[in-house]
Write a protein that holds these residues in place. Structure first.
Motif, PDB file in Angstrom:
ATOM      1  N   MET A   1       0.841  -1.199   0.000  1.00  0.00           N
ATOM      2  CA  MET A   1       0.000   0.000   0.000  1.00  0.00           C
ATOM      3  C   MET A   1       0.874   1.245   0.000  1.00  0.00           C
ATOM      4  N   ILE A   2       0.490   2.244  -0.769  1.00  0.00           N
ATOM      5  CA  ILE A   2       1.233   3.504  -0.841  1.00  0.00           C
ATOM      6  C   ILE A   2       0.387   4.622  -0.228  1.00  0.00           C
ATOM      7  N   ILE A   3       0.932   5.267   0.802  1.00  0.00           N
ATOM      8  CA  ILE A   3       0.301   6.420   1.438  1.00  0.00           C
ATOM      9  C   ILE A   3       1.101   7.654   1.051  1.00  0.00           C
ATOM     10  N   VAL A   4       0.425   8.667   0.533  1.00  0.00           N
ATOM     11  CA  VAL A   4       1.093   9.920   0.163  1.00  0.00           C
ATOM     12  C   VAL A   4       0.597  11.037   1.071  1.00  0.00           C
ATOM     13  N   ILE A   5       1.541  11.762   1.660  1.00  0.00           N
ATOM     14  CA  ILE A   5       1.228  12.927   2.490  1.00  0.00           C
ATOM     15  C   ILE A   5       1.584  14.168   1.687  1.00  0.00           C
ATOM     16  N   CYS A   6       0.608  15.044   1.487  1.00  0.00           N
ATOM     17  CA  CYS A   6       0.802  16.219   0.631  1.00  0.00           C
ATOM     18  C   CYS A   6       0.553  17.499   1.429  1.00  0.00           C
ATOM     19  N   LYS A 115      -6.437   6.198  13.236  1.00  0.00           N
ATOM     20  CA  LYS A 115      -7.764   5.612  12.992  1.00  0.00           C
ATOM     21  C   LYS A 115      -8.252   5.959  11.584  1.00  0.00           C
ATOM     22  N   ALA A 116      -8.043   7.210  11.162  1.00  0.00           N
ATOM     23  CA  ALA A 116      -8.479   7.643   9.831  1.00  0.00           C
ATOM     24  C   ALA A 116      -7.752   6.863   8.741  1.00  0.00           C
ATOM     25  N   VAL A 117      -6.448   6.679   8.909  1.00  0.00           N
ATOM     26  CA  VAL A 117      -5.663   5.957   7.900  1.00  0.00           C
ATOM     27  C   VAL A 117      -6.066   4.487   7.858  1.00  0.00           C
ATOM     28  N   LYS A 118      -6.307   3.901   9.022  1.00  0.00           N
ATOM     29  CA  LYS A 118      -6.730   2.489   9.051  1.00  0.00           C
ATOM     30  C   LYS A 118      -8.099   2.311   8.393  1.00  0.00           C
ATOM     31  N   LYS A 119      -8.982   3.307   8.600  1.00  0.00           N
ATOM     32  CA  LYS A 119     -10.286   3.232   7.927  1.00  0.00           C
ATOM     33  C   LYS A 119     -10.090   3.327   6.412  1.00  0.00           C
ATOM     34  N   GLY A 120      -9.235   4.256   5.970  1.00  0.00           N
ATOM     35  CA  GLY A 120      -8.964   4.394   4.540  1.00  0.00           C
ATOM     36  C   GLY A 120      -8.414   3.105   3.952  1.00  0.00           C
ATOM     37  N   ALA A 121      -7.509   2.447   4.700  1.00  0.00           N
ATOM     38  CA  ALA A 121      -6.927   1.192   4.221  1.00  0.00           C
ATOM     39  C   ALA A 121      -7.985   0.103   4.112  1.00  0.00           C
ATOM     40  N   GLU A 122      -8.896   0.076   5.071  1.00  0.00           N
ATOM     41  CA  GLU A 122      -9.966  -0.933   5.052  1.00  0.00           C
ATOM     42  C   GLU A 122     -10.908  -0.719   3.870  1.00  0.00           C
ATOM     43  N   VAL A 123     -11.290   0.542   3.620  1.00  0.00           N
ATOM     44  CA  VAL A 123     -12.175   0.849   2.492  1.00  0.00           C
ATOM     45  C   VAL A 123     -11.473   0.514   1.183  1.00  0.00           C
ATOM     46  N   TYR A 124     -10.187   0.885   1.095  1.00  0.00           N
ATOM     47  CA  TYR A 124      -9.426   0.595  -0.123  1.00  0.00           C
ATOM     48  C   TYR A 124      -9.358  -0.909  -0.372  1.00  0.00           C
TER      49      TYR A 124
END
Length: 236
Positions: A1-6, A115-124
């Motif tokens: 998984m790739i997470i980008v912080i902008c 929590k927000a990132v884990k939710k995003g990963a789950e939805v993805y």
């Protein structure tokens, strides 16, 4: 998984990167820092790779903001999950012009950010599970993400798979490939299957896609296509 912080504040990006590295254990996860300009150019040129996009909204001295970047990513990479992380309260209503999974203020606790990132990963993961499809094209075995496929078109014995980046011809029946596709793919015509993630609008007898393509809707498929189209966007 790739997470980008902008963010145009590099120190802030590094703070978020440090939080995620300390709390997200998955060694396969890449956490990258990108400037707004880096992201804008990469998305424009179809070179941007990202599964979870964490962005500030207000950029200094830019003609665009994080909401515009998110909208561009929504269009070109529908599976990518957007998280807004900002100091601004005033944008809360405007972000609903885009598809996103979280809106956080920068003074949120580390627990909330994770929590927000884990939710995003789950939805993805839910959107892309069993997402890779393989087939023979011009004598080579090709592996592509289904989320990149815009539509499939049958032309006699040849099947053309139209993706975001290029088209792949292969000798296979539409029905055989259809059995392997995710629920977002719906047959709208005897010779076409479209990915609902790329539908821009519809009118009687025709569906318009975000890449500018117009696909016919056959009478035999019309009711089923409409029902699945409505249900898909209700679930979104």
């Amino acid at each position: 998984m790739i997470i980008v912080i902008c963010d145009d504040n590099i120190e802030e990006s590094e703070r978020i990167q440090d939080i995620l590295r300390r709390h997200i254990i998955d060694k396969k996860c890449e956490i990258r820092i990108k400037t707004p300009e880096d992201v804008y150019v990469a998305v424009e040129e179809d070179l941007f790779k990202c599964d979870i996009f964490i962005t500030e909204i207000n950029f200094m001295d830019k003609s665009y903001d994080g909401i515009k970047l998110a909208g561009m990513i929504n269009e070109k990479m529908p599976a990518c999950q957007i998280i807004y992380l900002t100091n601004e309260y005033t944008y809360a209503s405007l972000v609903y012009e885009t598809k996103h999974c979280y809106y956080l203020l920068k003074d949120s606790t580390e627990e909330m950010i994770v929590k927000a990132v884990k939710k995003g990963a789950e939805v993805y993961k839910n959107k892309t599970e069993n997402n890779i499809i393989d087939f023979l094209s011009n004598g080579h075995k090709v592996f592509i993400s289904q989320s990149e496929i815009v539509y499939l078109e049958r032309n006699d014995r040849l099947l053309n798979i139209h993706t975001l980046r290029r088209d792949y011809p292969c000798y296979s029946s539409l029905r055989k490939v259809e059995e392997r596709l995710m629920e977002s793919f719906v047959r709208c015509h005897g010779g076409y299957i479209v990915n609902l993630m790329y539908v821009a609008s519809m009118e009687p007898g025709e569906v318009h896609l975000k890449d500018g393509s117009s696909i016919p809707i056959g009478k035999r498929f019309c009711n089923d296509f409409m029902n699945k189209y409505i249900r898909f966007f209700e679930e979104e």
